[in-house]
Scaffold this motif. Structure first.
Motif, short mmCIF file in Angstrom:
data_model
loop_
_atom_site.label_atom_id
_atom_site.label_comp_id
_atom_site.label_asym_id
_atom_site.label_seq_id
_atom_site.Cartn_x
_atom_site.Cartn_y
_atom_site.Cartn_z
N UNK A 17 0.84 -1.14 0.01
CA UNK A 17 0.14 0.08 -0.04
C UNK A 17 0.77 1.24 0.01
N UNK A 18 0.62 2.26 -0.58
CA UNK A 18 1.24 3.85 -0.44
C UNK A 18 1.24 4.18 0.87
N UNK A 117 -11.87 5.39 -2.01
CA UNK A 117 -10.80 4.84 -2.83
C UNK A 117 -10.03 6.13 -3.30
N UNK A 118 -8.52 5.94 -3.05
CA UNK A 118 -7.53 6.86 -3.40
C UNK A 118 -6.49 6.28 -4.49
N UNK A 119 -6.14 7.08 -5.33
CA UNK A 119 -4.77 6.76 -6.15
C UNK A 119 -5.24 5.63 -7.23
N UNK A 140 -3.62 9.33 -12.23
CA UNK A 140 -4.03 9.73 -13.83
C UNK A 140 -3.73 8.52 -14.43
N UNK A 141 -2.63 7.66 -14.22
CA UNK A 141 -2.14 6.54 -15.09
C UNK A 141 -3.45 5.44 -15.22
N UNK A 167 -10.15 9.88 -4.80
CA UNK A 167 -9.38 10.96 -4.85
C UNK A 167 -7.98 10.72 -5.89
N UNK A 168 -7.21 11.40 -6.08
CA UNK A 168 -6.11 11.08 -7.17
C UNK A 168 -4.80 10.74 -6.39
N UNK A 169 -4.37 11.15 -5.25
CA UNK A 169 -3.00 11.12 -4.90
C UNK A 169 -2.87 11.46 -3.46
N UNK A 170 -1.57 11.23 -2.93
CA UNK A 170 -1.33 11.64 -1.44
C UNK A 170 -1.44 13.14 -1.38
N UNK A 171 -1.19 13.83 -2.41
CA UNK A 171 -1.59 15.51 -2.24
C UNK A 171 -2.99 15.69 -1.96
#
Length: 195
Positions: A17-18, A117-119, A140-141, A167-171
């Motif tokens: 996991x991230x 869910x994220x990323x 985005x990928x 959401x998109x990413x850790x940011x």
């Protein structure tokens, strides 16, 4: 309607996991008073823990270990108000082929509970049949994967559609957690059941 300090939230993840995408929601939701548990499949790198993937780590990229509270096969959607699915590429890729994980996510959705869910974790939502006809975002990928599953993909920090939060990413983590809190307060959502 459930106040966050009365909420029970389940984070489902496995090795890879991230790191911030599990730790930030875990810490922030617990700080707000929610009871948060981590569930993982039976087989992990080490018994009783899952290990993060941390791209910034050197020389090896394995990061922090997180204690597993429950085995995936022991948890039921009926016992929680929301499920949170961290990203990273490995974690959701392993979970989207895990039938227990997919069945659990479908059950949360069928009961009108919050699914966040994220990323790369929207891959799990795609596999569970929850993307079609919804507005969603992701890393985005995997935009094309999400679109091919029938979702309208938006390049926004957080997108919510009938209790499905992406959401998109850790940011985007602060916005992601804030939206989970808001959605939990709103309570159950009417939505079509997962296919």
């Amino acid at each position: 309607m459930t106040d966050i300090n009365q909420a029970r939230i389940l984070i489902v993840a496995t090795d890879g996991f991230e790191q911030p995408e599990l730790l930030v929601p875990l810490e922030q939701l617990r700080a707000k008073g929610a009871k948060v548990e981590v569930a993982a499949p039976d087989k992990t790198r080490e018994p009783g823990v899952i290990v993060a993937w941390n791209g910034a780590a050197q020389p090896e990229n394995w990061g922090e270990k997180v204690k597993v509270d429950r085995k995936l096969g022991e948890v039921k959607a009926a016992d929680y108000d929301a499920i949170v699915l961290p990203g990273g590429a490995m974690n959701p890729d392993h979970l989207r082929v895990n039938q227990q994980a997919i069945a659990l996510v479908k059950d949360f959705a069928a009961q009108g509970k919050i699914v966040a869910a994220i990323c790369h974790a929207p891959w799990i939502l795609v596999e569970a049949g929850l993307a079609k006809g919804r507005k969603m975002t992701s890393f985005a990928s995997i935009k094309t994967d999400v679109q091919n599953a029938g979702a309208t993909w938006l390049d926004e920090q957080v997108v919510t559609d009938q209790g499905i939060v992406t959401s998109r990413s850790p940011e985007d983590l602060d916005a992601f957690v804030a939206k989970i809190v808001e959605e939990v307060r709103e309570g159950r959502h009417s939505r079509r059941a997962a296919a």
